[in-house]
Design a protein around this motif. Structure first.
Motif, PDB file in Angstrom:
ATOM      1  N   ALA A   4       0.835  -1.201   0.000  1.00 18.83           N
ATOM      2  CA  ALA A   4       0.000   0.000   0.000  1.00 18.83           C
ATOM      3  C   ALA A   4       0.870   1.252   0.000  1.00 18.83           C
ATOM      4  O   ALA A   4       0.579   2.225  -0.716  1.00 18.83           O
ATOM      5  CB  ALA A   4      -0.927  -0.013   1.218  1.00 18.83           C
ATOM      6  N   GLU A   5       1.922   1.238   0.802  1.00 14.63           N
ATOM      7  CA  GLU A   5       2.809   2.399   0.834  1.00 14.63           C
ATOM      8  C   GLU A   5       3.489   2.617  -0.504  1.00 14.63           C
ATOM      9  O   GLU A   5       3.658   3.750  -0.966  1.00 14.63           O
ATOM     10  CB  GLU A   5       3.863   2.206   1.927  1.00 14.63           C
ATOM     11  N   ALA A   6       3.858   1.523  -1.155  1.00 18.85           N
ATOM     12  CA  ALA A   6       4.561   1.628  -2.438  1.00 18.85           C
ATOM     13  C   ALA A   6       3.654   2.130  -3.550  1.00 18.85           C
ATOM     14  O   ALA A   6       4.111   2.834  -4.466  1.00 18.85           O
ATOM     15  CB  ALA A   6       5.145   0.269  -2.816  1.00 18.85           C
ATOM     16  N   THR A   7       2.380   1.760  -3.482  1.00 17.02           N
ATOM     17  CA  THR A   7       1.458   2.135  -4.568  1.00 17.02           C
ATOM     18  C   THR A   7       0.638   3.382  -4.269  1.00 17.02           C
ATOM     19  O   THR A   7       0.072   3.985  -5.175  1.00 17.02           O
ATOM     20  CB  THR A   7       0.476   0.981  -4.849  1.00 17.02           C
ATOM     21  N   ALA A  17      -6.162  -7.040  -3.308  1.00 19.50           N
ATOM     22  CA  ALA A  17      -5.387  -7.378  -4.501  1.00 19.50           C
ATOM     23  C   ALA A  17      -4.364  -8.475  -4.206  1.00 19.50           C
ATOM     24  O   ALA A  17      -4.186  -9.416  -4.990  1.00 19.50           O
ATOM     25  CB  ALA A  17      -4.697  -6.134  -5.052  1.00 19.50           C
ATOM     26  N   ILE A  18      -3.688  -8.350  -3.065  1.00 21.70           N
ATOM     27  CA  ILE A  18      -2.690  -9.354  -2.688  1.00 21.70           C
ATOM     28  C   ILE A  18      -3.347 -10.714  -2.486  1.00 21.70           C
ATOM     29  O   ILE A  18      -2.832 -11.756  -2.926  1.00 21.70           O
ATOM     30  CB  ILE A  18      -1.945  -8.926  -1.411  1.00 21.70           C
ATOM     31  N   ASP A  24       1.289 -12.790  -5.028  1.00 21.70           N
ATOM     32  CA  ASP A  24       2.148 -12.387  -6.146  1.00 21.70           C
ATOM     33  C   ASP A  24       1.997 -10.884  -6.369  1.00 21.70           C
ATOM     34  O   ASP A  24       0.980 -10.420  -6.887  1.00 21.70           O
ATOM     35  CB  ASP A  24       1.747 -13.160  -7.398  1.00 21.70           C
ATOM     36  N   GLU A  25       3.003 -10.100  -5.983  1.00 18.03           N
ATOM     37  CA  GLU A  25       2.880  -8.649  -6.078  1.00 18.03           C
ATOM     38  C   GLU A  25       2.803  -8.163  -7.524  1.00 18.03           C
ATOM     39  O   GLU A  25       2.180  -7.141  -7.800  1.00 18.03           O
ATOM     40  CB  GLU A  25       4.041  -7.968  -5.350  1.00 18.03           C
ATOM     41  N   THR A  26       3.437  -8.867  -8.434  1.00 17.84           N
ATOM     42  CA  THR A  26       3.344  -8.471  -9.846  1.00 17.84           C
ATOM     43  C   THR A  26       1.899  -8.591 -10.336  1.00 17.84           C
ATOM     44  O   THR A  26       1.366  -7.689 -11.001  1.00 17.84           O
ATOM     45  CB  THR A  26       4.259  -9.349 -10.718  1.00 17.84           C
ATOM     46  N   GLU A  27       1.246  -9.698  -9.975  1.00 19.28           N
ATOM     47  CA  GLU A  27      -0.154  -9.885 -10.342  1.00 19.28           C
ATOM     48  C   GLU A  27      -1.035  -8.894  -9.586  1.00 19.28           C
ATOM     49  O   GLU A  27      -2.010  -8.350 -10.142  1.00 19.28           O
ATOM     50  CB  GLU A  27      -0.591 -11.326 -10.031  1.00 19.28           C
ATOM     51  N   ILE A  32      -4.611  -3.932  -9.522  1.00 21.74           N
ATOM     52  CA  ILE A  32      -5.007  -2.591  -9.079  1.00 21.74           C
ATOM     53  C   ILE A  32      -5.049  -1.589 -10.230  1.00 21.74           C
ATOM     54  O   ILE A  32      -5.513  -0.459 -10.053  1.00 21.74           O
ATOM     55  CB  ILE A  32      -4.096  -2.075  -7.943  1.00 21.74           C
ATOM     56  N   GLN A  33      -4.564  -2.028 -11.410  1.00 19.42           N
ATOM     57  CA  GLN A  33      -4.700  -1.191 -12.612  1.00 19.42           C
ATOM     58  C   GLN A  33      -5.947  -1.575 -13.419  1.00 19.42           C
ATOM     59  O   GLN A  33      -6.296  -0.876 -14.373  1.00 19.42           O
ATOM     60  CB  GLN A  33      -3.465  -1.347 -13.514  1.00 19.42           C
ATOM     61  N   ASP A  34      -6.568  -2.681 -13.036  1.00 20.30           N
ATOM     62  CA  ASP A  34      -7.716  -3.194 -13.779  1.00 20.30           C
ATOM     63  C   ASP A  34      -8.991  -2.458 -13.356  1.00 20.30           C
ATOM     64  O   ASP A  34      -9.357  -2.452 -12.173  1.00 20.30           O
ATOM     65  CB  ASP A  34      -7.861  -4.699 -13.528  1.00 20.30           C
ATOM     66  N   GLU A  35      -9.684  -1.834 -14.316  1.00 21.20           N
ATOM     67  CA  GLU A  35     -10.858  -1.019 -13.986  1.00 21.20           C
ATOM     68  C   GLU A  35     -11.946  -1.838 -13.310  1.00 21.20           C
ATOM     69  O   GLU A  35     -12.592  -1.375 -12.357  1.00 21.20           O
ATOM     70  CB  GLU A  35     -11.412  -0.359 -15.250  1.00 21.20           C
TER      71      GLU A  35
END
Length: 276
Positions: A4-7, A17-18, A24-27, A32-35
């Motif tokens: 959360a701090e990073a984003t 999301a996690i 998987d942080e990449t996923e 979190i970019q998915d509308e």
């Protein structure tokens, strides 16, 4: 929470999301970019929204801010979107006020006007349509009658020749139309009866020692009238272009007290059964 701090996104949203990404942080970053994911997981404080219930504009501003915050938008972007929303709401309010003013003026101009129609008898205008009463055996005596104009206008639009002709044919064939209505009601009830029985059985199963009358089981079309309350309202539809002028019978019925049962006739046939 480091993610959360990073984003810069809300912590609860990031946890969702996690979890969805199974760690998987990449996923999770993709999510979190998915509308669709953002819309589904935007968090709202419903207590706060309830307090704003009397102010729809404030609710829209709040929900916009929440959605944009979860989507990672900057304060500058949120401020711009909020300003545009306020402007849009102000313009909408202005248009609505102008429409209501025109509508009040229109209704005032036609409300209460009377016409003695050669077919429908005496009709009064209620601001939107003509209304009166008719005797139409075997449907009933003193039935409420509504004759609809094509659309509300500032000038009176009187019943048309086609509306009179369609109604006159309906009245001349009233006995046949009555039997059609009877059959349509009967078939409509037979279709929904299994659902009514299931609902009643379910309710009885939930409440001990509760006894109710069984759902009626009419076997012949003529039996259906016991489930119909009073006489119908007869609505002569608008005369618009080459479209058929419809006759609609609106009934209050025991099996659907909220909506009633509407029978729409066109060219002597029942073409629609159900709600308005």
């Amino acid at each position: 929470m480091a993610f959360a701090e990073a984003t810069g996104r809300p912590a609860k949203f990031c946890r969702a999301a996690i979890l969805e990404a199974k760690g998987d942080e990449t996923e999770a970053m993709r999510l979190i970019q998915d509308e669709a994911f953002v819309r589904l997981h935007t968090d709202f404080d419903f207590d706060a929204m309830f307090k704003l219930a009397a102010n729809p504009a404030a609710i829209m501003e709040y929900t916009t801010r929440q959605e944009m915050t979860h989507a990672g938008k900057s304060e500058a972007e949120i401020a711009q979107a909020t300003a545009e929303l306020k402007q849009e709401l102000a313009e909408c309010t202005e248009r609505e006020a102008a429409f209501k003013k025109r509508e009040r003026q229109r209704v005032k101009k036609v409300l209460g006007k009377i016409v003695d129609d050669p077919v429908f008898g005496r009709l009064a205008h209620d601001g939107y349509s003509w209304s009166g009463t008719i005797n139409l055996p075997p449907f009933g005596e003193g039935i409420e009658l509504i004759v609809e104009p094509p659309e509300p206008t500032e000038e009176l639009v009187y019943p048309t020749r086609r509306q009179r002709e369609v109604f006159a044919r309906f009245r001349a064939q009233a006995e046949t139309r009555y039997r059609q209505a009877e059959r349509a009601h009967f078939e409509s009830f037979r279709e929904v009866r299994p659902q009514l029985v299931n609902e009643q059985e379910h309710m009885v199963s939930l409440v001990s020692n509760w006894t109710v009358d069984p759902v009626p089981d009419p076997q012949e079309p003529a039996d259906i009238w016991a489930q119909i309350e009073g006489e119908p309202t007869l609505i002569v539809g608008p005369d618009i272009g080459g479209n058929p002028v419809a006759i609609t019978l609106a009934y209050e019925v025991a099996w659907d007290p909220e909506h009633g049962n509407y029978l729409r006739f066109e060219s002597g046939c029942v073409v629609q059964i159900g709600g308005p």
